[in-house]
Motif scaffolding. Structure first.
Motif, short mmCIF file in Angstrom:
data_model
loop_
_atom_site.label_atom_id
_atom_site.label_comp_id
_atom_site.label_asym_id
_atom_site.label_seq_id
_atom_site.Cartn_x
_atom_site.Cartn_y
_atom_site.Cartn_z
N GLN A 44 0.85 -1.19 0.00
CA GLN A 44 0.00 0.00 0.00
C GLN A 44 0.89 1.24 0.00
OE1 GLN A 44 -2.36 -0.49 3.51
NE2 GLN A 44 -3.65 -2.11 2.63
N VAL A 45 0.60 2.17 -0.91
CA VAL A 45 1.41 3.37 -1.08
C VAL A 45 0.50 4.59 -1.00
CG1 VAL A 45 2.97 4.63 -2.62
CG2 VAL A 45 3.05 2.13 -2.53
N THR A 46 0.93 5.57 -0.21
CA THR A 46 0.24 6.86 -0.12
C THR A 46 1.23 7.95 -0.48
OG1 THR A 46 -1.22 6.03 1.62
CG2 THR A 46 -1.05 8.41 1.35
N VAL A 47 0.93 8.70 -1.52
CA VAL A 47 1.80 9.76 -2.00
C VAL A 47 1.19 11.09 -1.60
CG1 VAL A 47 2.92 10.81 -3.99
CG2 VAL A 47 2.53 8.33 -3.93
N THR A 48 1.93 11.87 -0.82
CA THR A 48 1.52 13.24 -0.48
C THR A 48 2.12 14.17 -1.52
OG1 THR A 48 1.48 12.68 1.88
CG2 THR A 48 1.54 15.02 1.29
N LEU A 49 1.28 14.70 -2.35
CA LEU A 49 1.71 15.48 -3.51
C LEU A 49 2.19 16.86 -3.09
CD1 LEU A 49 -1.25 14.50 -5.84
CD2 LEU A 49 1.04 13.52 -5.85
N PRO A 50 2.97 17.52 -3.94
CA PRO A 50 3.38 18.90 -3.64
C PRO A 50 2.17 19.84 -3.62
CG PRO A 50 4.75 17.92 -5.37
CD PRO A 50 3.60 16.98 -5.15
N ASP A 51 2.41 21.03 -3.19
CA ASP A 51 1.32 22.02 -3.13
C ASP A 51 0.73 22.25 -4.51
OD1 ASP A 51 1.78 22.26 -0.45
OD2 ASP A 51 3.11 24.01 -0.65
N ALA A 52 -0.58 22.42 -4.53
CA ALA A 52 -1.27 22.61 -5.81
C ALA A 52 -0.78 23.87 -6.53
CB ALA A 52 -2.78 22.70 -5.58
N ALA A 53 -0.35 24.87 -5.76
CA ALA A 53 0.12 26.10 -6.40
C ALA A 53 1.43 25.88 -7.14
CB ALA A 53 0.29 27.20 -5.35
N ASP A 54 2.20 24.88 -6.74
CA ASP A 54 3.48 24.62 -7.39
C ASP A 54 3.36 23.68 -8.58
OD1 ASP A 54 4.61 26.21 -5.45
OD2 ASP A 54 5.12 24.51 -4.13
N ARG A 55 2.23 22.96 -8.69
CA ARG A 55 2.07 22.02 -9.78
C ARG A 55 1.45 22.68 -11.00
NH1 ARG A 55 -0.38 18.66 -5.75
NH2 ARG A 55 -2.24 18.40 -7.05
N HIS A 56 1.66 22.03 -12.16
CA HIS A 56 1.19 22.60 -13.43
C HIS A 56 0.27 21.64 -14.18
CE1 HIS A 56 4.95 24.73 -12.46
NE2 HIS A 56 4.43 25.77 -13.13
N LEU A 90 -2.35 4.19 -3.79
CA LEU A 90 -2.03 3.09 -4.70
C LEU A 90 -1.86 1.82 -3.89
CD1 LEU A 90 0.68 4.80 -6.95
CD2 LEU A 90 -1.76 4.58 -7.45
N SER A 91 -2.12 0.68 -4.51
CA SER A 91 -1.93 -0.60 -3.84
C SER A 91 -1.78 -1.69 -4.89
CB SER A 91 -3.09 -0.94 -2.89
OG SER A 91 -4.28 -1.13 -3.62
#
Length: 306
Positions: free
Chosen positions: A88-100, A137-138
């Motif tokens: 089991q995988v948990t991804v904490t994504l970067p801040d939405a303001a930094d993503r495109h 994800l898993s």
């Protein structure tokens, strides 16, 4: 006397603080903290970037790692026969303001021979929109078998590798800081194994401890009698003509044999393309016809009146 008692009390208080300091420091150490699943195993804060540097996780152990978006991340865990592992995988994504844009992550499982194993359950691939904060994800592996046919790709006991990567991401989002949480869980055991007439003598790849150096005694164990017998080279069978075609004699034999074969080929080719002298056959010519006999030429007759 009052000053002496005050100094003694201060010394006792200072000694108590010194005795309590190691206990407090050890309790605050992150390496001894239990995992989020409540198994009591320490949470690892490391990850590998290839199969050879994969961080080893035990069953039920967690890993929390700050990573760079776009890198390939590897972990390894052992699996025994009868078990059904789930990653089991948990991804904490970067801040939405930094993503495109949206990001697509995938988790894959490989066995000890670097063969990609199929997942039987769980979202193996996931796409997070720009506004999302986390991605789950898993992957559930098939039940570990105690043996398999040589042509099959069944999961066998041994080490398995987890690879987490991004498959679709904007170019400008590569390198952003993310956090990954990995948990390995297994169910079943040796009692659930159902061998079909065979058994695997040793695991496909024994569990490894990445980055650890084995002791000298453990690294060079004494060879057993069976291993010594298997390592002994078999005696080469020789004949009376073995020395003729070995060593420097080989070149001369090939040279002479090639010359003889070339001469025979030349003679055979000449015989097939040219006829021997003295035995040439000419086509039959008919005899010439006889020349008829010719008399004297006849003089022209002259009349008397001329």
């Amino acid at each position: 006397m009052r000053n002496f008692r005050t100094a003694a009390a201060a010394a006792a208080a200072f000694t108590g603080l010194l005795l309590l300091a190691p206990t407090t420091a050890s309790a605050a150490s992150p390496s001894a903290s239990p995992s989020a699943s409540g198994t009591g195993k320490p949470v690892l804060n490391s990850v590998g970037t290839s199969f050879l540097t994969a961080t080893t996780l035990a069953s039920g152990q967690d890993a929390d790692v700050p990573v760079s978006t776009g890198d390939y991340l590897y972990w390894a865990f052992p699996a025994s026969e009868g078990q059904t592992p789930t990653v089991q995988v948990t991804v904490t994504l970067p801040d939405a303001a930094d993503r495109h844009g949206a990001q697509t992550w995938t988790v894959e499982l490989f066995d000890g021979l670097r063969r990609r194993q199929s997942c039987t359950a769980g979202p193996q691939d996931g796409t997070a929109e720009q506004s999302a904060t986390t991605l789950e994800l898993s992957c559930t592996l098939r039940q570990i078998r105690s043996w398999a046919e040589p042509w099959s790709g069944d999961p066998l006991p041994g080490t398995y590798y987890v690879r987490l990567s991004t498959t679709d991401i904007p170019q400008t989002d590569l390198g952003l800081a993310s956090t990954v949480h990995v948990h390995v869980a297994t169910k079943g055991g040796a009692d659930d194994a159902q061998p079909e007439g065979g058994a695997l003598k040793d695991p496909l790849v024994p569990p490894v401890n990445a980055g650890a150096t084995a002791a000298a005694a453990a690294a060079t164990p004494a060879p057993s009698a069976s291993a010594t017998y298997a390592a002994a080279p078999a005696a080469e069978e020789t004949h009376w003509y073995s020395d003729l075609f070995s060593g420097w004699n080989t070149r001369w034999w090939w040279t002479v044999s090639g010359g003889v074969l070339a001469a025979l080929a030349g003679v055979l080719g000449y015989t097939l393309t040219r006829h021997p002298r003295g035995h040439r056959h000419h086509p039959h010519r008919p005899a010439p016809a006889p020349v008829p006999h010719q008399g004297p030429p006849v003089q022209p007759r002259q009349d008397s009146w001329q």
